[in-house]
Scaffold this motif. Sequence first.
Motif, PDB file in Angstrom:
ATOM      1  N   HIS A  77      19.930  30.965  70.444  1.00 31.69           N
ATOM      2  CA  HIS A  77      20.831  32.162  70.550  1.00 31.69           C
ATOM      3  C   HIS A  77      19.437  33.159  70.421  1.00 31.69           C
ATOM      4  CE1 HIS A  77      23.263  35.230  71.449  1.00 31.69           C
ATOM      5  NE2 HIS A  77      23.066  35.422  70.820  1.00 31.69           N
ATOM      6  N   LYS A  78      19.204  32.940  69.069  1.00 27.04           N
ATOM      7  CA  LYS A  78      17.623  34.057  68.291  1.00 27.04           C
ATOM      8  C   LYS A  78      17.100  33.632  69.472  1.00 27.04           C
ATOM      9  CE  LYS A  78      20.188  33.464  63.662  1.00 27.04           C
ATOM     10  NZ  LYS A  78      19.805  32.714  62.315  1.00 27.04           N
ATOM     11  N   LYS A  79      16.622  32.433  70.115  1.00 25.85           N
ATOM     12  CA  LYS A  79      15.464  32.352  70.624  1.00 25.85           C
ATOM     13  C   LYS A  79      15.271  33.274  72.149  1.00 25.85           C
ATOM     14  CE  LYS A  79      13.887  27.565  69.142  1.00 25.85           C
ATOM     15  NZ  LYS A  79      14.102  26.557  69.322  1.00 25.85           N
ATOM     16  N   ARG A  80      16.377  32.724  72.832  1.00 31.02           N
ATOM     17  CA  ARG A  80      16.892  33.312  73.573  1.00 31.02           C
ATOM     18  C   ARG A  80      17.371  35.146  73.656  1.00 31.02           C
ATOM     19  NH1 ARG A  80      18.218  31.399  78.212  1.00 31.02           N
ATOM     20  NH2 ARG A  80      19.896  32.554  78.349  1.00 31.02           N
ATOM     21  N   ASN A  81      17.444  35.414  72.444  1.00 37.10           N
ATOM     22  CA  ASN A  81      17.842  37.440  72.348  1.00 37.10           C
ATOM     23  C   ASN A  81      16.234  37.672  72.036  1.00 37.10           C
ATOM     24  OD1 ASN A  81      20.150  37.505  73.906  1.00 37.10           O
ATOM     25  ND2 ASN A  81      20.924  36.459  71.111  1.00 37.10           N
ATOM     26  N   ALA A  82      15.397  36.831  71.641  1.00 36.15           N
ATOM     27  CA  ALA A  82      14.554  37.579  70.408  1.00 36.15           C
ATOM     28  C   ALA A  82      13.406  38.668  71.545  1.00 36.15           C
ATOM     29  CB  ALA A  82      13.471  36.119  69.994  1.00 36.15           C
TER      30      ALA A  82
ATOM     31  N   CYS B 146      25.465  22.936  72.699  1.00 32.58           N
ATOM     32  CA  CYS B 146      24.331  23.857  73.295  1.00 32.58           C
ATOM     33  C   CYS B 146      23.778  23.466  74.448  1.00 32.58           C
ATOM     34  CB  CYS B 146      23.290  24.140  72.222  1.00 32.58           C
ATOM     35  SG  CYS B 146      22.002  25.355  72.644  1.00 32.58           S
ATOM     36  N   ALA B 147      23.681  24.621  75.461  1.00 35.79           N
ATOM     37  CA  ALA B 147      23.401  24.533  76.608  1.00 35.79           C
ATOM     38  C   ALA B 147      21.738  24.483  76.890  1.00 35.79           C
ATOM     39  CB  ALA B 147      23.576  25.399  77.535  1.00 35.79           C
ATOM     40  N   GLU B 148      20.508  24.150  75.232  1.00 33.83           N
ATOM     41  CA  GLU B 148      19.504  24.423  75.487  1.00 33.83           C
ATOM     42  C   GLU B 148      19.281  23.251  75.072  1.00 33.83           C
ATOM     43  OE1 GLU B 148      16.138  27.202  75.771  1.00 33.83           O
ATOM     44  OE2 GLU B 148      18.261  27.784  76.358  1.00 33.83           O
ATOM     45  N   CYS B 149      19.445  22.954  74.128  1.00 37.53           N
ATOM     46  CA  CYS B 149      19.070  21.974  73.432  1.00 37.53           C
ATOM     47  C   CYS B 149      19.863  20.897  72.797  1.00 37.53           C
ATOM     48  CB  CYS B 149      18.765  22.072  71.516  1.00 37.53           C
ATOM     49  SG  CYS B 149      20.169  22.342  70.529  1.00 37.53           S
ATOM     50  N   GLY B 150      21.652  20.708  73.300  1.00 32.33           N
ATOM     51  CA  GLY B 150      21.977  19.908  73.791  1.00 32.33           C
ATOM     52  C   GLY B 150      22.966  19.472  72.399  1.00 32.33           C
TER      53      GLY B 150
END
Length: 90
Positions: free
Chosen positions: A85-90, A60-64
């Motif tokens: 992914h859910k956080k980015r699309n919220a 994952c590019a965000e959390c590793g």
Amino acid sequence: MYEDKTLTCKNCGNEFVWTAGEQEFYAERGLQHEPKNCKACRDAKKAANRAPREMFVGVCAECGGEAKVPFQPSDDRPIYCDDCHKKRNA
């Protein structure tokens, strides 16, 4: 012109309603036979015929953490785990 009909599913034996709207849909497309299976049985048959989706694992590019995606990851495109992914699309 059309009226709802109660039919019996050939597969599971449960009764289901073939609505007037569905009958009109069939007629517009030249379909002459009533459906033989209920929606649940039709959906189950479609799902059984579908090939399982191959998943690829990456970072994952965000959390590793581990990210599973339905495509081969490449270095020029970031991928994200489900939570990020859910956080980015919220």
